[in-house]
Design a protein around this motif. Structure first.
Motif, PDB file in Angstrom:
ATOM      1  N   THR A 156     -27.285  -5.342  -6.450  1.00 33.06           N
ATOM      2  CA  THR A 156     -27.767  -6.563  -5.576  1.00 33.06           C
ATOM      3  C   THR A 156     -28.804  -7.139  -6.065  1.00 33.06           C
ATOM      4  OG1 THR A 156     -28.900  -5.063  -3.880  1.00 33.06           O
ATOM      5  CG2 THR A 156     -26.786  -5.569  -3.436  1.00 33.06           C
ATOM      6  N   GLY A 157     -29.605  -6.708  -7.109  1.00 33.43           N
ATOM      7  CA  GLY A 157     -30.756  -7.391  -7.330  1.00 33.43           C
ATOM      8  C   GLY A 157     -31.932  -6.755  -6.883  1.00 33.43           C
ATOM      9  N   LEU A 158     -33.174  -6.950  -7.250  1.00 34.59           N
ATOM     10  CA  LEU A 158     -34.302  -6.466  -6.685  1.00 34.59           C
ATOM     11  C   LEU A 158     -34.754  -6.996  -5.421  1.00 34.59           C
ATOM     12  CD1 LEU A 158     -36.536  -6.441 -10.093  1.00 34.59           C
ATOM     13  CD2 LEU A 158     -35.320  -4.478  -8.719  1.00 34.59           C
ATOM     14  N   PHE A 159     -34.567  -8.300  -4.928  1.00 38.16           N
ATOM     15  CA  PHE A 159     -35.149  -9.068  -3.868  1.00 38.16           C
ATOM     16  C   PHE A 159     -33.830  -9.611  -3.020  1.00 38.16           C
ATOM     17  CE2 PHE A 159     -38.392  -9.469  -7.332  1.00 38.16           C
ATOM     18  CZ  PHE A 159     -39.244  -8.468  -6.655  1.00 38.16           C
ATOM     19  N   SER A 160     -32.782  -9.141  -3.044  1.00 36.23           N
ATOM     20  CA  SER A 160     -31.620  -9.767  -2.587  1.00 36.23           C
ATOM     21  C   SER A 160     -30.794  -8.367  -1.794  1.00 36.23           C
ATOM     22  CB  SER A 160     -30.890 -10.406  -3.465  1.00 36.23           C
ATOM     23  OG  SER A 160     -29.716 -10.670  -2.749  1.00 36.23           O
ATOM     24  N   ASN A 161     -29.723  -8.743  -0.839  1.00 31.76           N
ATOM     25  CA  ASN A 161     -28.916  -7.766  -0.494  1.00 31.76           C
ATOM     26  C   ASN A 161     -27.395  -8.238  -0.789  1.00 31.76           C
ATOM     27  OD1 ASN A 161     -28.181  -4.990   0.451  1.00 31.76           O
ATOM     28  ND2 ASN A 161     -27.603  -5.863   2.510  1.00 31.76           N
ATOM     29  N   LYS A 162     -27.370  -9.314  -1.877  1.00 33.32           N
ATOM     30  CA  LYS A 162     -26.254 -10.030  -1.897  1.00 33.32           C
ATOM     31  C   LYS A 162     -25.482  -9.359  -3.163  1.00 33.32           C
ATOM     32  CE  LYS A 162     -27.337 -14.778  -0.931  1.00 33.32           C
ATOM     33  NZ  LYS A 162     -27.522 -16.265  -1.564  1.00 33.32           N
ATOM     34  N   ALA A 163     -24.300  -8.852  -2.750  1.00 33.85           N
ATOM     35  CA  ALA A 163     -23.524  -8.274  -3.815  1.00 33.85           C
ATOM     36  C   ALA A 163     -22.897  -9.342  -4.869  1.00 33.85           C
ATOM     37  CB  ALA A 163     -22.225  -7.642  -3.314  1.00 33.85           C
ATOM     38  N   LEU A 164     -22.872  -9.247  -6.235  1.00 27.50           N
ATOM     39  CA  LEU A 164     -22.460 -10.375  -7.054  1.00 27.50           C
ATOM     40  C   LEU A 164     -23.193 -11.445  -6.839  1.00 27.50           C
ATOM     41  CD1 LEU A 164     -19.631  -8.414  -6.648  1.00 27.50           C
ATOM     42  CD2 LEU A 164     -18.671 -10.348  -8.213  1.00 27.50           C
ATOM     43  N   ASP A 165     -24.503 -11.364  -6.614  1.00 32.29           N
ATOM     44  CA  ASP A 165     -25.345 -12.646  -6.365  1.00 32.29           C
ATOM     45  C   ASP A 165     -24.856 -13.860  -5.613  1.00 32.29           C
ATOM     46  OD1 ASP A 165     -27.845 -13.860  -6.914  1.00 32.29           O
ATOM     47  OD2 ASP A 165     -26.954 -15.035  -8.847  1.00 32.29           O
ATOM     48  N   GLY A 166     -23.765 -13.178  -4.642  1.00 35.58           N
ATOM     49  CA  GLY A 166     -23.114 -14.005  -3.616  1.00 35.58           C
ATOM     50  C   GLY A 166     -21.891 -14.863  -4.068  1.00 35.58           C
ATOM     51  N   TYR A 167     -21.550 -14.236  -5.029  1.00 28.91           N
ATOM     52  CA  TYR A 167     -20.286 -14.751  -5.806  1.00 28.91           C
ATOM     53  C   TYR A 167     -19.070 -14.094  -5.166  1.00 28.91           C
ATOM     54  CZ  TYR A 167     -22.126 -17.692  -9.727  1.00 28.91           C
ATOM     55  OH  TYR A 167     -22.738 -18.534 -10.301  1.00 28.91           O
ATOM     56  N   ASP A 168     -17.946 -14.772  -4.819  1.00 29.03           N
ATOM     57  CA  ASP A 168     -16.707 -14.197  -3.948  1.00 29.03           C
ATOM     58  C   ASP A 168     -15.949 -13.484  -5.050  1.00 29.03           C
ATOM     59  OD1 ASP A 168     -14.320 -14.091  -3.054  1.00 29.03           O
ATOM     60  OD2 ASP A 168     -14.048 -15.978  -2.459  1.00 29.03           O
ATOM     61  N   THR A 169     -15.988 -12.190  -4.635  1.00 29.48           N
ATOM     62  CA  THR A 169     -15.249 -11.283  -5.837  1.00 29.48           C
ATOM     63  C   THR A 169     -13.710 -11.453  -5.602  1.00 29.48           C
ATOM     64  OG1 THR A 169     -15.181  -8.757  -6.332  1.00 29.48           O
ATOM     65  CG2 THR A 169     -15.157  -9.317  -3.818  1.00 29.48           C
ATOM     66  N   VAL A 170     -13.234 -11.967  -4.719  1.00 27.34           N
ATOM     67  CA  VAL A 170     -11.431 -12.011  -4.535  1.00 27.34           C
ATOM     68  C   VAL A 170     -11.358 -13.224  -5.516  1.00 27.34           C
ATOM     69  CG1 VAL A 170      -9.745 -12.469  -3.033  1.00 27.34           C
ATOM     70  CG2 VAL A 170     -11.514 -10.904  -2.236  1.00 27.34           C
ATOM     71  N   ALA A 171     -12.144 -14.230  -5.593  1.00 24.88           N
ATOM     72  CA  ALA A 171     -11.749 -15.291  -6.374  1.00 24.88           C
ATOM     73  C   ALA A 171     -11.600 -15.054  -7.853  1.00 24.88           C
ATOM     74  CB  ALA A 171     -12.928 -16.318  -6.225  1.00 24.88           C
ATOM     75  N   TYR A 172     -12.121 -14.118  -8.432  1.00 29.97           N
ATOM     76  CA  TYR A 172     -11.895 -13.708  -9.673  1.00 29.97           C
ATOM     77  C   TYR A 172     -10.438 -13.264  -9.976  1.00 29.97           C
ATOM     78  CZ  TYR A 172     -16.993 -13.012 -10.465  1.00 29.97           C
ATOM     79  OH  TYR A 172     -18.281 -13.199 -10.540  1.00 29.97           O
ATOM     80  N   PHE A 173      -9.860 -12.611  -8.753  1.00 28.23           N
ATOM     81  CA  PHE A 173      -8.221 -12.414  -9.002  1.00 28.23           C
ATOM     82  C   PHE A 173      -7.441 -13.389  -8.586  1.00 28.23           C
ATOM     83  CE2 PHE A 173     -10.871  -8.672  -8.469  1.00 28.23           C
ATOM     84  CZ  PHE A 173     -10.371  -7.718  -9.188  1.00 28.23           C
ATOM     85  N   THR A 174      -8.053 -14.172  -7.541  1.00 30.23           N
ATOM     86  CA  THR A 174      -6.945 -15.444  -6.970  1.00 30.23           C
ATOM     87  C   THR A 174      -7.274 -16.580  -7.597  1.00 30.23           C
ATOM     88  OG1 THR A 174      -8.510 -16.045  -5.362  1.00 30.23           O
ATOM     89  CG2 THR A 174      -7.001 -14.303  -4.685  1.00 30.23           C
ATOM     90  N   GLU A 175      -8.466 -16.895  -8.235  1.00 29.98           N
ATOM     91  CA  GLU A 175      -8.635 -18.471  -8.738  1.00 29.98           C
ATOM     92  C   GLU A 175      -8.958 -18.181 -10.523  1.00 29.98           C
ATOM     93  OE1 GLU A 175     -10.952 -21.211  -6.976  1.00 29.98           O
ATOM     94  OE2 GLU A 175     -10.826 -19.712  -5.117  1.00 29.98           O
ATOM     95  N   GLY A 176      -9.113 -16.912 -10.798  1.00 30.55           N
ATOM     96  CA  GLY A 176      -9.484 -16.442 -12.108  1.00 30.55           C
ATOM     97  C   GLY A 176     -10.830 -17.211 -12.960  1.00 30.55           C
ATOM     98  N   LYS A 177     -11.940 -17.302 -11.777  1.00 36.49           N
ATOM     99  CA  LYS A 177     -12.983 -17.433 -12.406  1.00 36.49           C
ATOM    100  C   LYS A 177     -14.039 -17.226 -11.149  1.00 36.49           C
ATOM    101  CE  LYS A 177     -12.417 -22.320 -10.285  1.00 36.49           C
ATOM    102  NZ  LYS A 177     -12.509 -23.628 -10.457  1.00 36.49           N
ATOM    103  N   PRO A 178     -15.503 -17.140 -11.609  1.00 40.50           N
ATOM    104  CA  PRO A 178     -16.508 -16.999 -10.390  1.00 40.50           C
ATOM    105  C   PRO A 178     -16.615 -18.123  -9.678  1.00 40.50           C
ATOM    106  CG  PRO A 178     -17.430 -17.013 -12.847  1.00 40.50           C
ATOM    107  CD  PRO A 178     -15.950 -17.289 -13.000  1.00 40.50           C
ATOM    108  N   VAL A 179     -16.592 -17.973  -8.309  1.00 43.56           N
ATOM    109  CA  VAL A 179     -16.808 -18.998  -7.299  1.00 43.56           C
ATOM    110  C   VAL A 179     -17.956 -18.466  -6.491  1.00 43.56           C
ATOM    111  CG1 VAL A 179     -15.521 -20.330  -5.441  1.00 43.56           C
ATOM    112  CG2 VAL A 179     -14.314 -19.669  -7.500  1.00 43.56           C
TER     113      VAL A 179
END
Length: 151
Positions: free
Chosen positions: A24-47
């Motif tokens: 989550t990085g040093l000063f955050s609790n966001k996984a993937l820096d806030g990117y939608d992990t499902v979108a990699y599979f459904t849209e084929g790109k970081p969203v």
């Protein structure tokens, strides 16, 4: 400056990230820096995710671009969560260590059961190293990750 900070993070990664299941990085609790992990599979790109669609998983906050993507993740988080908790797959495999994963440097790889899995890398250069032997690095990473996770 980014390169210097990255080098510093690589050098201290074992002590800074020890015990974290999700990067989550040093000063955050966001996984993937806030990117939608499902979108990699459904849209084929970081969203980028939206703060209206959040869930918690393994101690991290996961952001999604839609309610539908959040619901897919909640039903089966292991299907969509990046391997090695979103840490750099190459570092886990080649160095038996943790390093930050960059949501822009990603690969989806189908395993021997034809199941697609998401892997992140530290940066473009590291991703190029990863691409030289993806299957070999996955074998090593899968072996190293349980020990890294336990320490």
């Amino acid at each position: 400056m980014k390169a210097l900070m990255g080098l510093l993070l690589l050098l201290v990664s074992g002590s800074v990230f020890a015990g974290d299941a999700i990067y989550t990085g040093l000063f955050s609790n966001k996984a993937l820096d806030g990117y939608d992990t499902v979108a990699y599979f459904t849209e084929g790109k970081p969203v980028k995710g939206n703060s209206a669609y959040i869930t918690e998983y393994k101690g991290a906050d996961w952001y999604f671009s839609s309610k539908q993507n959040r619901d897919l993740f909640v039903k089966n988080p292991d299907k969509y969560a990046p391997q090695y908790g979103g840490f750099c797959a190459w570092a886990v495999a080649a160095k038996n260590d943790r390093a930050p994963g960059d949501p822009q440097q990603w690969t989806i790889v189908k395993d021997t059961n034809n199941v697609a899995k998401l892997y992140l890398n530290y940066d473009k250069t590291i991703k190029q190293r990863w691409e030289q032997d993806i299957s070999g690095f996955i074998v090593k990473g899968d072996k190293n990750w349980p020990t890294l996770l336990a320490n």
